[in-house]
Design a protein around this motif. Structure first.
Motif, PDB file in Angstrom:
ATOM      1  N   CYS A   1       0.799  -1.290   0.073  1.00  0.00           N
ATOM      2  CA  CYS A   1      -0.053  -0.101  -0.003  1.00  0.00           C
ATOM      3  C   CYS A   1       0.778   1.452  -0.133  1.00  0.00           C
ATOM      4  N   ALA A   2       2.066   1.246   0.431  1.00  0.00           N
ATOM      5  CA  ALA A   2       3.047   2.418   0.348  1.00  0.00           C
ATOM      6  C   ALA A   2       3.605   2.267  -0.873  1.00  0.00           C
ATOM      7  N   ILE A   3       3.993   1.095  -1.643  1.00  0.00           N
ATOM      8  CA  ILE A   3       4.872   1.145  -2.629  1.00  0.00           C
ATOM      9  C   ILE A   3       3.987   1.533  -3.918  1.00  0.00           C
ATOM     10  N   LEU A   4       2.953   0.801  -3.936  1.00  0.00           N
ATOM     11  CA  LEU A   4       2.109   0.964  -5.361  1.00  0.00           C
ATOM     12  C   LEU A   4       1.747   2.380  -5.730  1.00  0.00           C
TER      13      LEU A   4
ATOM     14  N   ILE B   1       9.466   8.973   0.154  1.00  0.00           N
ATOM     15  CA  ILE B   1       8.061   9.032   0.210  1.00  0.00           C
ATOM     16  C   ILE B   1       7.323   7.743   0.549  1.00  0.00           C
ATOM     17  N   ALA B   2       7.972   6.653  -0.347  1.00  0.00           N
ATOM     18  CA  ALA B   2       7.129   5.571  -0.073  1.00  0.00           C
ATOM     19  C   ALA B   2       7.522   5.115   1.512  1.00  0.00           C
ATOM     20  N   VAL B   3       8.730   5.198   1.925  1.00  0.00           N
ATOM     21  CA  VAL B   3       9.134   5.100   3.281  1.00  0.00           C
ATOM     22  C   VAL B   3       8.203   5.818   4.266  1.00  0.00           C
ATOM     23  N   ALA B   4       8.024   7.020   4.113  1.00  0.00           N
ATOM     24  CA  ALA B   4       7.328   8.062   5.017  1.00  0.00           C
ATOM     25  C   ALA B   4       5.850   7.560   4.958  1.00  0.00           C
ATOM     26  N   LEU B   5       5.194   6.990   3.741  1.00  0.00           N
ATOM     27  CA  LEU B   5       3.812   6.200   3.842  1.00  0.00           C
ATOM     28  C   LEU B   5       3.923   5.118   4.456  1.00  0.00           C
ATOM     29  N   TRP B   6       4.720   4.199   4.251  1.00  0.00           N
ATOM     30  CA  TRP B   6       4.779   2.831   4.988  1.00  0.00           C
ATOM     31  C   TRP B   6       4.823   3.064   6.580  1.00  0.00           C
ATOM     32  N   ARG B   7       5.621   4.014   6.920  1.00  0.00           N
ATOM     33  CA  ARG B   7       5.876   4.575   8.329  1.00  0.00           C
ATOM     34  C   ARG B   7       4.127   4.950   8.767  1.00  0.00           C
ATOM     35  N   LEU B   8       3.618   5.791   7.838  1.00  0.00           N
ATOM     36  CA  LEU B   8       2.498   6.359   8.581  1.00  0.00           C
ATOM     37  C   LEU B   8       1.370   5.353   8.533  1.00  0.00           C
TER      38      LEU B   8
ATOM     39  N   ALA C   1       8.749   9.568   9.665  1.00  0.00           N
ATOM     40  CA  ALA C   1       8.030   9.973   8.399  1.00  0.00           C
ATOM     41  C   ALA C   1       7.891  11.193   8.053  1.00  0.00           C
ATOM     42  N   ALA C   2       7.665  12.123   9.159  1.00  0.00           N
ATOM     43  CA  ALA C   2       7.572  13.753   8.710  1.00  0.00           C
ATOM     44  C   ALA C   2       8.762  14.116   8.343  1.00  0.00           C
ATOM     45  N   TRP C   3       9.939  13.729   9.070  1.00  0.00           N
ATOM     46  CA  TRP C   3      11.291  14.227   8.435  1.00  0.00           C
ATOM     47  C   TRP C   3      11.630  13.621   7.332  1.00  0.00           C
ATOM     48  N   LEU C   4      11.201  12.495   6.912  1.00  0.00           N
ATOM     49  CA  LEU C   4      11.619  11.894   5.290  1.00  0.00           C
ATOM     50  C   LEU C   4      10.890  12.793   4.310  1.00  0.00           C
TER      51      LEU C   4
END
Length: 178
Positions: free
Chosen positions: A27-30, A77-84, A153-156
């Motif tokens: 869901c973060a990567i796609l 961005i993908a890592v930030a979304l994954w973390r969120l 995630a915010a810092w990313l």
């Protein structure tokens, strides 16, 4: 009766997340990969032709910088979304604040996907300036909303905000010069 065996780390549900780790990762990567693909398709034929023919300001980076920068930014961005997606909703009884952060994240991602075709495919430099300016506001708001749930995630997203601010300035300069 023997005690149940814990699930392997890869399939364990992160604290606060209703999604299995693999699904949260997908869901973060796609959506980020789809945004990157839209950008790539929209620019591929336009860079050597239309874009090359535009007057550009002195601070316009070499063309090779853009794919390098966007690869790094899309990864962050993908890592930030994954973390969120794995963050525990802590606001309100049903996590309204978390849902707002997620909605803002997805809106800014949609604006990111929209800017490239508006600028490169449609050649609507003025409309693209409006899109990228709204994108900048949404990225900054996403950082603010995400901060409450996952500061990493915010810092990313901070380098992304800086790059979008630069893109806004570049887009405005290109509009003025052409």
């Amino acid at each position: 009766m023997p005690a149940p065996t814990p699930a392997p780390a890869a399939t364990r549900v992160p604290e606060g997340s209703p999604l299995p780790a693999w699904l949260r990762l997908a869901c973060a990567i796609l959506p980020v990969a789809a945004t990157a693909a839209i950008g790539s398709v929209a620019t591929r034929s336009e860079i050597p032709g239309w874009y090359a023919g535009l007057a550009k300001p002195w601070f316009n980076p070499p063309v090779w910088v853009f794919p390098v920068a966007w690869t790094i930014l899309y990864t962050a961005i993908a890592v930030a979304l994954w973390r969120l997606l794995g963050a525990k909703p802590r606001t309100g009884p049903s996590g309204e604040g978390w849902w707002l952060a997620l909605a803002a994240f997805l809106v800014q991602l949609a604006l990111n996907a929209a800017w490239t075709p508006v600028f490169f495919t449609v050649h609507a430099v003025g409309a693209a300036l409006v899109v990228v300016a709204v994108l900048l506001v949404m990225v900054l708001w996403t950082i603010r909303l995400t901060w409450r749930f996952d500061r990493a995630a915010a810092w990313l997203l901070v380098p992304y905000a800086a790059w979008v601010a630069f893109a806004t300035l570049l887009n405005a300069a290109i509009l003025r010069m052409n």
